[in-house]
Enzyme design. Sequence first.
Site, mmCIF file in Angstrom:
data_model
loop_
_atom_site.group_PDB
_atom_site.id
_atom_site.type_symbol
_atom_site.label_atom_id
_atom_site.label_comp_id
_atom_site.label_asym_id
_atom_site.label_seq_id
_atom_site.Cartn_x
_atom_site.Cartn_y
_atom_site.Cartn_z
ATOM 1 N N ASP A 28 62.720 77.292 25.151
ATOM 2 C CA ASP A 28 61.397 77.902 25.260
ATOM 3 C C ASP A 28 60.672 77.339 26.639
ATOM 4 O OD1 ASP A 28 61.346 75.175 24.648
ATOM 5 O OD2 ASP A 28 59.456 75.392 23.327
ATOM 6 N N ASP A 101 54.196 56.078 23.311
ATOM 7 C CA ASP A 101 52.838 55.956 24.192
ATOM 8 C C ASP A 101 51.426 56.086 23.127
ATOM 9 O OD1 ASP A 101 51.109 56.547 26.411
ATOM 10 O OD2 ASP A 101 52.680 57.450 27.411
ATOM 11 N N ASP A 210 47.949 53.644 26.734
ATOM 12 C CA ASP A 210 47.340 54.466 28.002
ATOM 13 C C ASP A 210 45.830 53.838 28.180
ATOM 14 O OD1 ASP A 210 47.627 57.254 29.353
ATOM 15 O OD2 ASP A 210 45.565 57.489 28.332
ATOM 16 N N GLU A 269 48.551 50.028 30.210
ATOM 17 C CA GLU A 269 48.296 50.766 31.422
ATOM 18 C C GLU A 269 46.787 50.343 31.712
ATOM 19 O OE1 GLU A 269 48.124 55.020 33.495
ATOM 20 O OE2 GLU A 269 47.058 54.739 31.680
ATOM 21 N N HIS A 342 55.072 59.458 35.419
ATOM 22 C CA HIS A 342 54.375 60.895 35.478
ATOM 23 C C HIS A 342 53.260 61.209 35.986
ATOM 24 C CE1 HIS A 342 52.260 58.811 32.204
ATOM 25 N NE2 HIS A 342 51.434 59.920 32.242
ATOM 26 N N ASP A 343 52.573 60.140 36.497
ATOM 27 C CA ASP A 343 51.006 60.470 37.305
ATOM 28 C C ASP A 343 51.499 60.307 38.948
ATOM 29 O OD1 ASP A 343 49.634 60.788 34.974
ATOM 30 O OD2 ASP A 343 49.441 58.492 34.829
#
Length: 573
Positions: A28, A101, A210, A269, A342-343
């Site tokens: 997908d 996470d 997070d 984080e 990922h940031d």
Amino acid sequence: MAGPAAAWWSDAVVYQIYPRSFADSDSDGIGDLPGIVERLDYLAQLGVDVLWLSPVYPSPHDDNGYDISDYQDIDPLFGTLADFDRLLEAVHGRGMKLVMDLVVNHTSDEHAWFTASRDGGPTGPRRDWYIWRPPREGMQPGTPGAEPNNWESWFSGPAWTFDEASGEYYLHTFSRKQPDLNWDNPEVRRAVHAMMLWWLQRGVDGFRMDVINLISKDPALPDGIVPEGSRYGFGHPYYVCGPRIHEYIAEMHREVFARHPRRLLTVGEMPGVTVEEAKLFTDPARRELDMVFQFEHVGLDQGPGGKFDARPLRLTDLKASLGRWQTGLAETGWNSLYWNNHDQARVVSRFGDDSPAHRDRSAKLLATVLHLHRGTPYVYQGEELGMANAPFASIDDFRDIESLNHHREQSALGTAGETILDGLRRRSRDNARTPMQWDAGEHAGFTTGTPWIAVNPDHTTVNAKAQLADPDSVFHYYRRLIELRHTEPALTHGDFHMLHPEHEQLYAFTRHDPATGTELLVLANFGGTTLTVDLPDGWDHSDTLIANLPATSPLTSPHTLRPWEARVHRRTR
Ligand code: TEU
């Protein structure tokens, strides 16, 4: 120093998986849990100890899963809870651990907690689970300036959205689809604790938390100072490490971590955290967290215009910053070590040199410098291949809400399109989110469908398959660094001493482990020209522990380093 009982994670290396972009098993175009299972042998070969999964919970994906609509399930995009259990078993079967996470500063606006809070109106039982306030007095509700305060959202625009039906605003530090939970409400805290225990009972080994240092807001929610040229006020002083943050983290430790028999890993984080605060969070005696992600070193190449105003990095700034964190958390507390997640834009493009001549070498140099510091290293998917920033041609190539909002806002302000794109190319989070490059084939072996974001065309040369077959690859270099973390106690326990702090091209330091008498010397030439350096006494003819280039002669002072050369030497004293 080793201290009385070093924690298990002190010689562990963590690998971050961004599931959406890791491996797609059902064509997908979006990565999924069965895809990860198929690639676990690759991760075991790399030798990492812990996997951290970016969010896989049900979500409308306004912020790629950092907007969660159900904390206790798996998004069908990624699979099912049964797939998750299979993944966990397969991870444990290979001797690795799995960290989830935890995104609890905010939920999705589609979470049942929020819809109940919104739809129940100002007197409803769930109202106080989120942060609701009436419009500013004397202002027309719903118009610019009528927000309860002047804070800006981290994703552009005001941090408040008006709810027509109840005539009040809710606070969202991030997107309007990410309302902030009200941590001052004990019911909210209890619900979060119960959810965390549920995952621990399912077998997970810890949490990456997070923006956890943003959960305690100054209840007065005061206006922030408005920087020149901005419409908005600076809210950070009122919620970065806010008034009750340590109380909430210590409570979580008591109610969740301490109740669980297994050895966990907890990492918070924490944008804007200082060394002094980090020391409090990670002091084992205070029973809060194992380690935090700080942001200082990834903000050093940012100009006054903010995140997308990229400036060249000054090596002396990087050394001063990382050096301060090394010494600041030496006696008490613990560092986490990262270049990428990922940031963040890809480090080889950002602090290294991604041109063909220097790419592998500078990727290995960056790895050497980071992994030789004291703390727990994190590897972000693809970093171990030296994956680079993507050649985004136009705004249509971007997917990230932060990038798209920034583009919209700057376009409206009249900033030139190329200027905006230039900033995004350097800094967009999408640089980190292009699919993992497994092989040279179509879509890099990530999917047989159409990937949700285009693969980097350089996958024809930069990919896992090619690197596994090449003993000299960036992959095998990371594998050796990870192995060293497990076999060389000086990496875990050695104290840290920066050399030549004023040098603009040399990153050099020593690590000394008094328990074994082992000392390591790290020399890294951060640049494309040769560099001749004076060595400290006693290192001539010392053994090479690891280096990104074969030695041509024994180490003697002065020593000439080739472009982007990194060497680690070892001696006993
Ligand atoms: O990130 C918070 C954060 O501090 C930033 O890196 C932020 O994402 C942005 O890049 C600011 O310019 C965490 C997550 O890692 C991020 O993916 C989420 O978007 C954010 O929180 C909200 O959950």
